[in-house]
Design a protein around this motif. Structure first.
Motif, PDB file in Angstrom:
ATOM      1  N   MET A 263      48.913 -63.666   6.371  1.00  0.00           N
ATOM      2  CA  MET A 263      47.653 -63.976   7.038  1.00  0.00           C
ATOM      3  C   MET A 263      47.679 -63.521   8.496  1.00  0.00           C
ATOM      4  O   MET A 263      46.707 -62.967   8.999  1.00  0.00           O
ATOM      5  CB  MET A 263      47.352 -65.473   6.939  1.00  0.00           C
ATOM      6  CG  MET A 263      46.965 -65.919   5.536  1.00  0.00           C
ATOM      7  SD  MET A 263      46.702 -67.708   5.401  1.00  0.00           S
ATOM      8  CE  MET A 263      45.199 -67.900   6.364  1.00  0.00           C
TER       9      MET A 263
ATOM     10  N   LEU B 187      47.305 -59.763   8.595  1.00  0.00           N
ATOM     11  CA  LEU B 187      45.903 -59.386   8.383  1.00  0.00           C
ATOM     12  C   LEU B 187      45.079 -59.606   9.648  1.00  0.00           C
ATOM     13  O   LEU B 187      44.204 -58.813   9.976  1.00  0.00           O
ATOM     14  CB  LEU B 187      45.312 -60.185   7.216  1.00  0.00           C
ATOM     15  CG  LEU B 187      45.846 -59.815   5.841  1.00  0.00           C
ATOM     16  CD1 LEU B 187      45.448 -60.872   4.814  1.00  0.00           C
ATOM     17  CD2 LEU B 187      45.366 -58.437   5.418  1.00  0.00           C
ATOM     18  N   GLN B 188      45.378 -60.680  10.360  1.00  0.00           N
ATOM     19  CA  GLN B 188      44.668 -60.967  11.604  1.00  0.00           C
ATOM     20  C   GLN B 188      45.006 -59.928  12.666  1.00  0.00           C
ATOM     21  O   GLN B 188      44.114 -59.399  13.322  1.00  0.00           O
ATOM     22  CB  GLN B 188      45.029 -62.359  12.107  1.00  0.00           C
ATOM     23  CG  GLN B 188      44.325 -62.748  13.388  1.00  0.00           C
ATOM     24  CD  GLN B 188      44.678 -64.163  13.829  1.00  0.00           C
ATOM     25  OE1 GLN B 188      45.234 -64.937  13.051  1.00  0.00           O
ATOM     26  NE2 GLN B 188      44.359 -64.496  15.050  1.00  0.00           N
TER      27      GLN B 188
ATOM     28  N   ILE C 177      41.136 -59.254  10.830  1.00  0.00           N
ATOM     29  CA  ILE C 177      40.410 -60.247  10.039  1.00  0.00           C
ATOM     30  C   ILE C 177      40.608 -61.596  10.731  1.00  0.00           C
ATOM     31  O   ILE C 177      41.712 -62.119  10.787  1.00  0.00           O
ATOM     32  CB  ILE C 177      40.920 -60.289   8.581  1.00  0.00           C
ATOM     33  CG1 ILE C 177      40.710 -58.935   7.909  1.00  0.00           C
ATOM     34  CG2 ILE C 177      40.217 -61.397   7.810  1.00  0.00           C
ATOM     35  CD1 ILE C 177      41.290 -58.847   6.507  1.00  0.00           C
TER      36      ILE C 177
ATOM     37  N   THR D   3      39.733 -67.306   8.687  1.00  0.00           N
ATOM     38  CA  THR D   3      40.921 -67.830   7.998  1.00  0.00           C
ATOM     39  C   THR D   3      40.757 -67.806   6.485  1.00  0.00           C
ATOM     40  O   THR D   3      41.706 -67.479   5.769  1.00  0.00           O
ATOM     41  CB  THR D   3      41.219 -69.263   8.467  1.00  0.00           C
ATOM     42  OG1 THR D   3      41.345 -69.261   9.883  1.00  0.00           O
ATOM     43  CG2 THR D   3      42.503 -69.787   7.877  1.00  0.00           C
TER      44      THR D   3
ATOM     45  N   GLN E  76      41.246 -64.306   5.367  1.00  0.00           N
ATOM     46  CA  GLN E  76      42.676 -63.987   5.451  1.00  0.00           C
ATOM     47  C   GLN E  76      43.401 -64.543   4.225  1.00  0.00           C
ATOM     48  O   GLN E  76      44.202 -63.847   3.604  1.00  0.00           O
ATOM     49  CB  GLN E  76      43.303 -64.604   6.707  1.00  0.00           C
ATOM     50  CG  GLN E  76      42.923 -63.966   7.997  1.00  0.00           C
ATOM     51  CD  GLN E  76      43.447 -64.771   9.176  1.00  0.00           C
ATOM     52  OE1 GLN E  76      44.208 -65.727   9.025  1.00  0.00           O
ATOM     53  NE2 GLN E  76      43.040 -64.390  10.375  1.00  0.00           N
TER      54      GLN E  76
END
Length: 99
Positions: free
Chosen positions: A38, A41-42, A47, A50, A53
């Protein structure tokens, strides 16, 4: 192994997780991998949401598991073919008259 309820936290969100046949260490490790994905991805794909993600990470993990099962299925078929060949050779050898 029996079911265990394990408390984990992913990106500040506390979760009570119960997965049959997995203990604290395994569940905590999986939660850590989800959080790492996650965060990747952020950071890398920008992204921010949450939920997005989490869903994208889940899809990534599902794809990896699917590809792994395909590869294992292919290996199993190859192994089965080899075993069938060996059986055929043994049967052929047993049928051949001995001198």
């Amino acid at each position: 192994m029996a079911k265990n309820t394990v408390s984990v936290e992913i990106k500040g969100i506390p979760l009570e997780v119960e997965i049959k046949d997995l203990g604290y260490v395994e569940i905590a490790d999986l939660a850590s991998k989800v959080e790492q994905e996650m965060r990747r991805l952020q950071d890398e794909e920008d992204i921010i949401d949450t939920l997005k993600q989490a869903l994208t990470a889940a899809l990534e993990f599902a794809a990896q598991a699917y590809l792994k099962s395909l590869a294992e299925g292919g290996r199993q078929k190859e192994d089965e073919a080899r075993v069938d060949q060996l059986i055929a050779k043994l049967q052929n050898t047993l049928r051949t008259p001995q001198k």
